[in-house]
Every structure is written in C-alpha cells, then in structure tokens.
Design an enzyme around this catalytic site. Structure first.
Site, PDB file in Angstrom:
ATOM      1  N   ASP A 298      20.283   7.768   0.994  1.00 15.99           N
ATOM      2  CA  ASP A 298      20.533   8.848   1.696  1.00 15.99           C
ATOM      3  C   ASP A 298      21.791   8.609   2.321  1.00 15.99           C
ATOM      4  OD1 ASP A 298      18.211  10.235   0.715  1.00 15.99           O
ATOM      5  OD2 ASP A 298      17.203   9.772   2.566  1.00 15.99           O
TER       6      ASP A 298
ATOM      7  N   GLU B  25       5.333  22.293   4.759  1.00 12.71           N
ATOM      8  CA  GLU B  25       4.329  21.830   3.852  1.00 12.71           C
ATOM      9  C   GLU B  25       4.851  20.125   4.229  1.00 12.71           C
ATOM     10  OE1 GLU B  25       4.678  22.807  -0.344  1.00 12.71           O
ATOM     11  OE2 GLU B  25       5.895  24.307   0.313  1.00 12.71           O
TER      12      GLU B  25
ATOM     13  N   LYS C 183       5.880  16.553   2.401  1.00 16.40           N
ATOM     14  CA  LYS C 183       6.812  15.999   1.673  1.00 16.40           C
ATOM     15  C   LYS C 183       6.106  14.839   0.885  1.00 16.40           C
ATOM     16  CE  LYS C 183      11.448  14.512   0.518  1.00 16.40           C
ATOM     17  NZ  LYS C 183      11.171  13.250  -0.408  1.00 16.40           N
TER      18      LYS C 183
ATOM     19  N   CYS D 271      -7.195 -30.795  12.292  1.00 14.63           N
ATOM     20  CA  CYS D 271      -6.170 -29.958  12.238  1.00 14.63           C
ATOM     21  C   CYS D 271      -5.959 -28.993  13.816  1.00 14.63           C
ATOM     22  CB  CYS D 271      -6.079 -29.130  11.285  1.00 14.63           C
ATOM     23  SG  CYS D 271      -4.582 -28.106  11.055  1.00 14.63           S
TER      24      CYS D 271
END
Length: 671
Positions: free
Chosen positions: A36, A113, A115, A432
């Site tokens: 865009d 609405e 998208k 560990c």
C-alpha cells in the site's frame, strides 16, 4: 530520462513484481502495508506528472495475469478493487469528497461491513443453478475454479426462493476460519506437508488446487458482498437490501453489516470491529464502507480501478518488515530448545516487537532464514510474534547461517532430537539451571500448587544461589534463608513460608499437573486422577491401562509411564509427601446413580465462556459425572463451544461429534 521518470519506472516494476507474487504465485514477499505504501508513492508521483501516466501502470488496473494452468474466464463486468484509507482524517476527507460530488448537505447513508482477508471470487448462477466460478485475476480475466468452488459447502449449488434472476453473478470472499487454518497446519506438521504462513495464503492455496478433491478437504467458507452480472430479474436499490436478498436466496452473508447515518457512526463501527477482531474466528484487515443507495452509487461512478462510492478503511498492519539481528536459544521446562529471533525493533499492530519465536530447527530450514535477513513479522491478537517469510529479493550480502546448538546453551549437556519429533531437547534434566527454574515456576503456579507470592524472580534467585534443586526443597525453606534474597524483608519472607505451608493441602489432580509430566495438562491430570484415584495405582499402571483414560493416547501414556519409571522422579515425589504434601481421599462417583445428561460422558470445553469461568464449568460437569478432557478424540462424546472456539471445534465437526454452545450447556446443567 528525467529523474522522476526513472523513479516511476522503478516503482511500477517493483509493484508488478509483488502483484505477480501475490495474485499469481500465492507467495507474497512483503506485507500488505508495504505494498500500500509503494502504491501511494506511485499515485503521488503520477499526480505530480499526469503526462507520464502509462496505460499499464499498476494504478490503472487491478492485479496480475492469471495462471495458464487453469482455464480462463473473462469477467463481463470488471472486478475492481477498492481504494484504501488508513486513518480517521483520510476517511473524513473521503466522506467530504463524496458529499461534494453529490452536491448534498445531508449525511450520506453508509453500509459498513467487514473487509475479509481471503480470496475474491465471482460465482455465476443461471436460473438459480451454479454454472461457473472464477478468481479476480487481473480484474478482467480470472481463473476458472468452478470445480473447487462447488466443494465449498457454504456456497449453494442452487439458489432457493422466488424471483431469482435468469443470470446472476455474485461476488464475495472465500476465506479460511482460524480453527480450520490451525487444523491444516497441525496436519501438515505431522505429515511433513506445506505449512501456511497465514489463513489468506492457506485459503488461496486451497482454492487454486488443480485437484478439487484436495480443496474439498479444506474447511473453506464464503461471504458474498456484491453483484456483477444481473439479467432477467431485479434487485433492491440499496446495498443492504441486496445483501438481505442474497441471504434470502441461500447465499451466506456476514452478520456484521450496519447502516451508518453519519461519519461519526462509521468511525464507531470501525472501532467496535477493531476491538472485536481477535474474537471473530477469522481474519479481517479492516472494514468496507459503501454508499448504501444504488442510485447515488451510479451518480458517483468509478475512477480507473475503483468505485468512487466505496473505500476500505484498513486496520493498523499486523505484518511489518524488519531485520534479524541475532538468534538466541532458550531452554524450557521440559528441556525444549527454542530459537528466538532478536529483531530490529518495529511497530506491529500498535506494539513494539523486538523478538519473534522461530519454533524449531525445521522452521528455520523451511524459512531459509539467515542472521541479517530482512523478514516479514506477523502479530495477530495475543499470538506471539512470528517470522512469516524471508524477503529473499532484499537479502543483504553479509548474512550468516543459523547454527543450532549441539550442547545445551545453559548447562552444556548434550542435546537430542527424538525421531518423529520437531523439538530438540537438553538432556541435562534438573542439573540444567534453565529447566530447573522453569520446572519450579510451573510447580508453584496458580493452577498447580498455587503458592501465593512465589514469583519468577524469587525462583530465579533460589536456583542461582543453589538453595533449591527439586520441588521438595521449596518446603524446606525458612524465613531466615528467604530474607537473604533481593527485595525480601522478614515479613515478605514469612508470608512466602506461610504460603508454602498452605499449599501442602492440594488435590491429586493439581499435584499431578504440578509435577510437569510432558503432555499432561490440567485436563489430562484431572482425568488421570479421576480414573486411578490414588497415586499408587497411577504409578504402577501399564501403558495399556493408561490409554483407557479419556484424552490419553499412546504418546501421553508413554510419557506418564516413563516419568514414574524414573527413580529420581519417584524419589522427589517421596520427598514431597514426606514434607507434608497431601490431598483428600478420592470420592467415588457412581455415574449410573446420577440423573444427568453429562453422566459418564467425555466432554471437551473449547473457546471462552461468558456466563461462568472455565474452572467452574469443569467442576460442575465433573460433579454431574462427566469426564472433562483437554483434547478432542474418537473417545469424546460432547464438545461445548464458547466464543472464538478453535481447532478443537474443527476436529469435533470433522469427527461428527455432538457440539453444543454455552447456553445449551447451562440449560443442561440445570436439567
């Protein structure tokens, strides 16, 4: 050639390259936000020099050419895309342009609405029967995907109702819900197949299969939002009216469609949808705003590639590009070694991201990632940021390979990768320090032993100072020893000791969960506790016996069996019991004596509940004789799906398991 002419040529070449990758190859290299930005830059330059606009400029058409592997369908009515706005100021400017062009002082009625982030398609019905379907392609010619679209159950093969036009071309979006996307990738990882970066890519890849049998296995769905061809019939003269008519004919339409009578109402709709976005269950990247009146739409008309009467109001990008500066390796509670990318900090969806998980060695290989690479980062909702893909066309010369460690980066122990597993693990166990810290943090966590006030920083210090080696050592701590820790006064130290004493009284299920057995979550721990009743019975169970428990298959059963077979684990359990850890004797429930629809059923909860907490729901179900499991399998009798239910719901539907919602669960709980 003038400098601006050279700049225009380069921009057009770059945009065409990325259009080809996006529309034709289904392998986008840059996020939508970057595309865009490039398009805006090209538009601005062309506005400065209209004499340099060429007919083949990306600003003058929609997309890229279709694949030749599919038959082509020419769109009788071009499938145009929408212009975008990215902030409130730009939307208000668009609103003003529309009002000025209409020469109206009254507010325009907008139809708003979602998208959808999927693949645009057109579907042609003749006398109500589906005859063809095509992708958008370049807006003029698309690919014939009729056979694949026919496999999508949401799309009717025949319309029903009255006054159906002789020829009707419906346009909409094919997309993949999040649950289906997770299921596809889960299956792909298990079988070594292709893992998709996001639901849009998965939808596009599924819809454009040459073999429709593959498409049929993918849980694609569809919402319609417009019309192309209309012959031999009529439609309402408003956009909302048309959507309602589509719905009456059996076509799926989103339920998030709203009429707005002012710019402020549109902005409110945008904000509400953005807030609800994480719970929708499918990806969207903004809202679409259209003039509701078809008469006004005709007055407004079109520009070269988009209508003047509609715009896409896009959300802040969930994907951005940045550079991988380094890769570090973290060690988790079970010894899993996870590579983490250290990134050049970048804003993604409003959050500054500087780290992203790389999951495992296979993922690094799949991405082809090197240190120094330019990458696309994605962050959606609460999901941990991840690297989507490498921008290979912009790879710097000075990149270097990522070398997976052959020894634990914390304790130096050998690492191993069991055949069939993607995870590489440290073999050091509790020697560990990293595993010890994470194991102890899990042990004291709220859903395990629930030791109030025992935070991560305290655990870190206890391990680093060698005060604690096993969970049993926690119960031997004194206030005096704790007072020596950073920011720990006598009162705070005594509070922690009191919390440890209180935590000794627990439940069998919590105790099992706290032990940190691989693959044993809360639900599995509860199932094991309910089935075996006592620790002695569980410790002596065979792998076959363990698999009789709901939610326990061969993998989990083997992990449980191996855990209790390990002498050091049995020793720690003995020490914990010696320190006073205890739980009530099991209460035997005779499900045959319980009058409840849940009695004797294996039930799975998925999604979020609004009327009660998940813990309350589990407790009430268990009290009525249900076995609450953590995952869906052939043993599952019932799935209760709350809001934003995920892959468990998809699997239940695939297996044909009964699914009810929260309201029905509450009704049955009171039955």
């Amino acid at each position: 050639m003038e400098p601006i002419e050279q700049q225009l040529t380069e921009l057009r070449t770059t945009l065409r390259h990325h259009e080809y990758l996006y529309h034709v190859m289904d392998a986008p290299e840059i996020p939508d936000a970057e595309y865009d930005r490039l398009m805006r830059e090209l538009r601005e330059l062309e506005a400065q020099r209209p004499d340099l606009i060429t007919p083949d400029s990306p600003t003058q058409r929609v997309g890229a050419a279709p694949l030749t592997a599919f038959n082509q369908i020419r769109h009788e009515v071009p499938m145009l895309s929408l212009d975008n706005v990215f902030d409130e100021e730009s939307f208000l400017a668009f609103n003003k342009r529309v009002q000025d062009r209409l020469k109206s002082t009254e507010n325009v009625i907008w139809c708003c609405e979602l998208k959808l982030d999927g693949l645009a398609v057109s579907i042609l019905y003749e006398n109500g029967v589906l005859v063809s379907a095509a992708t958008r392609g370049d807006g003029t010619t698309g690919e014939d995907i009729t056979s694949n679209v026919r496999t999508i159950r949401a799309i009717p093969l025949k319309l029903h109702g009255d006054n159906i036009p002789a020829r009707l071309e419906v346009r909409g979006e094919v997309f993949l819900p999040q649950a289906g996307f997770e299921k596809i990738n889960e299956d792909a990882r298990r079988t070594g197949g292709k893992v998709f970066a996001n639901p849009r890519n998965a939808a596009a890849g599924s819809l454009r299969q040459l073999d429709p049998r593959i498409t049929a296995k993918r849980p694609l769905t569809f919402f319609c939002y417009g019309v192309g061809i209309l012959e031999g019939g009529e439609l309402p003269d408003t956009h909302l009216g048309r959507l309602l008519q589509f719905k009456a004919w059996g076509l799926p339409v989103s339920d998030r469609v709203t009429l707005c009578d002012s710019p402020q109402a549109v902005l409110d709709f945008y904000r509400n949808v953005e807030k609800d976005r994480p719970t929708l269950g499918f990806d969207i990247d903004g809202v679409v705003i259209k003039v509701n009146s078809l008469v006004l739409q005709e007055q407004l008309g079109f520009v070269a590639r988009a209508p003047r009467w509609a715009v896409a109001f896009k959300f802040p990008a969930q994907e951005q590009m940045t550079f991988v500066r380094d890769v570090e390796f973290q060690v988790g509670r079970t010894g899993a070694i996870t590579p983490v990318a250290r990134l050049e900090p970048v804003q993604v969806a409003g959050v500054l991201v500087s780290n992203a998980t790389l999951h495992n060695a296979d993922e690094i290989e799949r991405l082809g990632l090197r240190i120094g690479d330019k990458v696309v980062i994605r962050r959606a909702g609460d999901v941990i940021p991840q690297v989507v893909n490498v921008v290979l066309s912009e790879r710097p010369e000075e990149t270097r390979p990522i070398v997976f460690p052959t020894h634990c980066p914390v304790c130096g122990s050998d690492v191993e990768r069991v055949e069939g597993e993607a995870v590489t693990r440290c073999t050091g166990g509790l020697i560990c320090g990293a595993q010890r810290k994470e194991s102890l943090k899990h042990f004291v966590s709220r859903r395990a032993m629930d030791v109030d006030g025992m935070g991560d920083k305290i655990i870190d210090q206890l391990v680093e100072r060698e005060y604690v080696h096993t969970p049993a050592d926690l119960f031997r701590l004194t206030a005096g020893k704790l007072t020596g820790l950073d920011r720990m006064g006598p009162k705070s130290a005594q509070n922690v000791v009191n919390a440890l004493e209180k935590a000794k009284a627990t439940t069998f299920a919590r105790f099992l969960y706290a032990l940190g057995i691989r693959e044993v979550g809360e639900a599995t721990a509860a199932g094991l506790a309910a089935y075996f009743g006592t620790l002695e019975a569980l410790q002596t169970a065979t792998i076959d016996e363990l698999q009789k428990v709901p939610d326990v298959g061969i993998v989990v059963a083997t992990h449980v069996f191996n855990f209790f077979a390990e002498e050091s684990n049995r020793d720690v359990i003995g020490q914990l019991l010696a320190e006073g850890v205890h739980w009530p004797a099991p209460v035997v429930i005779n499900v045959q004596e319980i009058d409840s629809p849940f009695a004797g059923k294996t039930v799975v909860l998925t999604g979020s509940l609004s009327q009660m907490s998940r813990d309350d729901a589990k407790a009430r179900l268990a009290a009525l004789g249900a076995k609450v499991a953590g995952s869906v399998s052939k043993k599952t009798d019932l799935v209760i799906a709350g809001e934003a239910a995920g892959s468990k719901l998809a699997k239940a539907q695939e297996l044909g398991i009964t699914v009810i919602d929260e309201a029905e669960m509450i009704r049955l709980l009171g039955a």
